[in-house]
Motif scaffolding. Structure first.
Motif, PDB file in Angstrom:
ATOM      1  N   ALA A 435       0.742  -1.059  -0.015  1.00  0.00           N
ATOM      2  CA  ALA A 435       0.056   0.059  -0.048  1.00  0.00           C
ATOM      3  C   ALA A 435       1.016   1.197  -0.172  1.00  0.00           C
ATOM      4  N   LYS A 436       0.172   2.355  -0.456  1.00  0.00           N
ATOM      5  CA  LYS A 436       1.137   3.661  -0.520  1.00  0.00           C
ATOM      6  C   LYS A 436       1.450   4.006   1.229  1.00  0.00           C
ATOM      7  N   SER A 437       0.498   3.740   2.171  1.00  0.00           N
ATOM      8  CA  SER A 437       0.712   4.125   3.182  1.00  0.00           C
ATOM      9  C   SER A 437       1.511   2.995   4.077  1.00  0.00           C
ATOM     10  N   PRO A 438       2.617   3.490   4.622  1.00  0.00           N
ATOM     11  CA  PRO A 438       3.395   2.312   5.356  1.00  0.00           C
ATOM     12  C   PRO A 438       2.662   1.914   6.740  1.00  0.00           C
ATOM     13  N   GLU A 439       1.561   2.460   7.103  1.00  0.00           N
ATOM     14  CA  GLU A 439       0.813   1.950   8.260  1.00  0.00           C
ATOM     15  C   GLU A 439      -0.161   0.832   7.807  1.00  0.00           C
ATOM     16  N   ALA A 440      -0.214   0.713   6.799  1.00  0.00           N
ATOM     17  CA  ALA A 440      -1.198  -0.422   6.208  1.00  0.00           C
ATOM     18  C   ALA A 440      -0.460  -1.706   6.818  1.00  0.00           C
ATOM     19  N   LYS A 441      -1.433  -2.655   7.214  1.00  0.00           N
ATOM     20  CA  LYS A 441      -0.908  -3.908   7.683  1.00  0.00           C
ATOM     21  C   LYS A 441      -1.950  -4.942   7.859  1.00  0.00           C
ATOM     22  N   GLY A 442      -1.693  -6.207   7.876  1.00  0.00           N
ATOM     23  CA  GLY A 442      -2.564  -7.120   8.375  1.00  0.00           C
ATOM     24  C   GLY A 442      -2.656  -8.174   7.250  1.00  0.00           C
ATOM     25  N   ILE A 443      -3.513  -9.110   7.243  1.00  0.00           N
ATOM     26  CA  ILE A 443      -4.079 -10.286   6.108  1.00  0.00           C
ATOM     27  C   ILE A 443      -5.391  -9.959   5.682  1.00  0.00           C
ATOM     28  N   GLU A 444      -5.546 -10.729   4.404  1.00  0.00           N
ATOM     29  CA  GLU A 444      -6.825 -10.518   3.932  1.00  0.00           C
ATOM     30  C   GLU A 444      -6.978 -11.803   3.009  1.00  0.00           C
ATOM     31  N   THR A 445      -8.035 -12.451   2.544  1.00  0.00           N
ATOM     32  CA  THR A 445      -8.044 -13.445   1.631  1.00  0.00           C
ATOM     33  C   THR A 445      -9.334 -13.300   0.812  1.00  0.00           C
ATOM     34  N   TYR A 446      -9.179 -13.533  -0.684  1.00  0.00           N
ATOM     35  CA  TYR A 446     -10.110 -13.336  -1.491  1.00  0.00           C
ATOM     36  C   TYR A 446     -10.674 -14.440  -2.168  1.00  0.00           C
ATOM     37  N   TYR A 447     -11.877 -14.656  -2.708  1.00  0.00           N
ATOM     38  CA  TYR A 447     -12.476 -15.631  -3.752  1.00  0.00           C
ATOM     39  C   TYR A 447     -12.803 -14.907  -4.889  1.00  0.00           C
ATOM     40  N   LEU A 448     -13.082 -15.291  -5.878  1.00  0.00           N
ATOM     41  CA  LEU A 448     -13.454 -15.060  -7.121  1.00  0.00           C
ATOM     42  C   LEU A 448     -15.070 -14.518  -7.194  1.00  0.00           C
TER      43      LEU A 448
END
Length: 578
Positions: A435-448
């Protein structure tokens, strides 16, 4: 004439007054549908006044009032049957304002409203009209012939039975004509014949007059095939018109599926037949069918379904062909379970998951996201994928296939083809976020699935390696392909991988942000015939998470968590009796 204008103005005021007073009549409120209908009628009356009163139309403020009224009609109920008409008219109004008042913002507003129709109402009869108007704006107003060609080609591919097909085909052909060297009377950018060509059984195919030097070129023709699945990818030098046709069975002859590529040429070396003979396809043939049409033919032996769609950057046409369902027989090409006398955990539990395909994102010339200190996404995810492979092979006895086990480049559609041809029961694509911001963090998962917000579209653009504005094009292509029966299973798999990642990492490292399960149009998942997900294991642009990703301890924790997610999903399937 003056009296008529006065009458029109008075009628409009009366209609507005009625609209404001009706909710109070008989002491009851109008239904949402009735309010929408009346606001729409008022908007049409205001539009008519612009058309029939030049003096009224000369004031930009009156155009804005009319546009606002149509917008109110739409916002009253965005799902009303009048919504597409309101959006199309809004696009037309802003385009007319641009032509009259020469404000560039009005042109972009027009494009935005046309795009809304295609995105929100892809099956509506106005969708191809909106695409056609968009293409004309790119071609005539913005002089952007590349995007105009892309939109025309997209219209032809998605709406081959729409009423704009002949115009789009004619205009796309005209865009590729050489300019006329007549300084006195230059040819218009898009010149249409006095009578449009008649639509036949191949409406998007244009045969005949294009000079050989102007033809698009078939660059490569690749395929992956098994007894029940084949993916063919045709890469061309630029966007083209293409149409697919499935011929009926004739006696003992196999059914033939062919794709015509208009205004195209193919080299002799690509015209050699490719023998397959695997039970689904007999062979693939390609040839210069006419002076400006290339034909690619799939001679089938067993066919139950097929899909044809296109991808960009570079432009390629993807053909997915399915045959009768067969049990997997081919051994995996890479990691294999270690034989021993003790039954594996998967066997002991009676799990139905026999083979998992892991896809380390990016690779080779595509580094993916570049993090702090030059950390590369392609390197991190390959390490994680190999760790997951070893764990589920050794601990569960489940076979694993890696789409890549070295630093090599694979196109997105090839990764899906590997998953299908290897008969994977699950497909997991592993990535690291940025991400542009260095503060962004964490995990996420996607499906179609179709993206529903800007963030989902941005992440899809990043992983698809394309411009964000092109994701709406992919959304429309995907909307015609979303009959995948595995969507619910994919959502369930995503939920279990995400929850185990969050719990496993948060127990050991704390301060892990859970962004949850999301959906987006990822190219790497399109066409997968098994539950499939894409997981973003951390933000490589975040100093804390980038520092962790260079440690084996953190990567092992990620691998443990993904493995537990797979086990939980497999057990859930068994309990459900699937």
């Amino acid at each position: 004439m003056k009296k008529n204008r006065t009458n029109l103005f008075l009628s409009t005021l009366l209609l507005l007054s009625l609209l404001l007073l009706i909710p109070a009549v008989e002491g009851q409120a109008l239904t949402k549908g009735k309010i929408t209908e009346k606001r729409y009628s008022l908007a049409r009356a205001l539009q008519n006044k612009l058309l029939f009163s030049p003096q009224h139309a000369a004031d930009r403020k009156n155009w804005l009032i009319t546009a606002k009224t149509f917008s109110q009609a739409y916002k009253t109920d965005p799902y009303d049957s009048l919504a597409p008409s309101s959006l199309l008219t809004l696009g037309d109004l802003y385009f007319q304002m641009y032509k009259r008042f020469n404000k560039q913002d009005d042109l972009h507003e027009a494009l935005a409203y046309y795009d809304d129709i295609v995105t929100l109402f892809p099956q509506h009869r106005f969708a191809d009209d909106a695409l056609y108007k968009t293409a004309k704006i790119y071609a005539v107003e913005l002089k952007d012939l590349k995007n105009a060609s892309l939109v025309f080609a997209r219209l032809i591919a998605i709406y081959p039975k729409g009423d704009m097909i002949s115009k789009a085909a004619s205009d796309l052909k005209a865009l590729k004509r050489p300019p006329v060297s007549d300084t006195k009377q230059p040819e218009p950018l898009i010149k249409r014949a006095s009578s449009p060509p008649e639509q036949n059984t191949e409406p998007a195919t244009i045969v005949g007059t294009k000079k050989k030097s102007l033809l698009s070129e078939v660059v490569t023709l690749r395929h992956w095939s098994t007894k029940s699945y084949t993916r063919v990818v045709i890469e061309t030098s630029e966007p083209i018109i293409y149409t697919g046709h499935l011929l009926k069975q004739e006696g003992d002859k196999p059914r033939r599926l062919y794709v015509n590529l208009s205004d195209s040429k193919i080299s002799k070396k690509l015209q050699q037949p490719i023998p397959i003979k695997d039970g689904l396809l007999q062979r693939i043939r390609s040839a210069q069918f006419s002076p400006d049409t290339v034909r690619v033919v799939l001679d089938t032996q067993s066919l139950s379904d097929y899909k044809i769609f296109h991808l960009e950057d570079p432009y390629r046409i993807v053909i997915d062909v399915k045959g009768a369902e067969l049990p997997p027989q081919a051994p995996p090409t890479q990691f294999v379970s270690i034989p021993n006398n003790t039954p594996s955990l998967a066997q002991q539990l009676g799990l139905g998951i026999k083979r998992v395909v892991l896809d380390p994102g990016h690779g080779g010339k595509d580094p993916g996201a570049v993090g702090i200190g030059g950390l590369l996404e392609k390197d991190v995810v390959l390490k994680v994928a190999k760790k997951v492979a070893r764990k589920i092979t050794k601990e569960l006895g489940i076979e694993v296939v890696l789409t890549r086990k070295h630093d090599v480049f694979l196109r997105l559609e090839e990764r899906t083809a590997i998953a299908n041809t290897e008969h994977g029961d699950l497909f997991i694509s592993i990535h690291a976020n940025s991400a542009k911001s260095p503060e962004a963090k964490g995990i996420e998962t996607y499906y179609l699935d179709l993206a529903t917000n800007e963030d989902e579209m941005k992440i899809a653009a990043k992983e698809n390696a394309t411009a964000a504005q092109k994701i709406s094009d992919l959304q429309n292509i995907l909307s015609s392909l979303m009959n995948n029966s595995k969507k619910n299973e994919s959502a369930q798999l995503a939920k279990m991988i995400q929850s185990n990642l969050y719990k496993g990492l948060n127990d050991k490292f704390k301060d892990i942000r859970n962004h949850g399960v999301k959906k987006a149009p990822f190219i790497v998942l399109i066409g997968a015939q098994m539950p499939s997900i894409l997981t973003e294991i951390a933000f490589i642009s975040n100093p804390q998470e980038a520092e962790r990703m260079v440690t084996d301890h953190y990567l092992e924790a990620i691998a443990d968590s993904i493995t537990r997610g797979i086990v939980e999903y497999a057990v859930t399937l068994k309990v459900a009796g699937l």
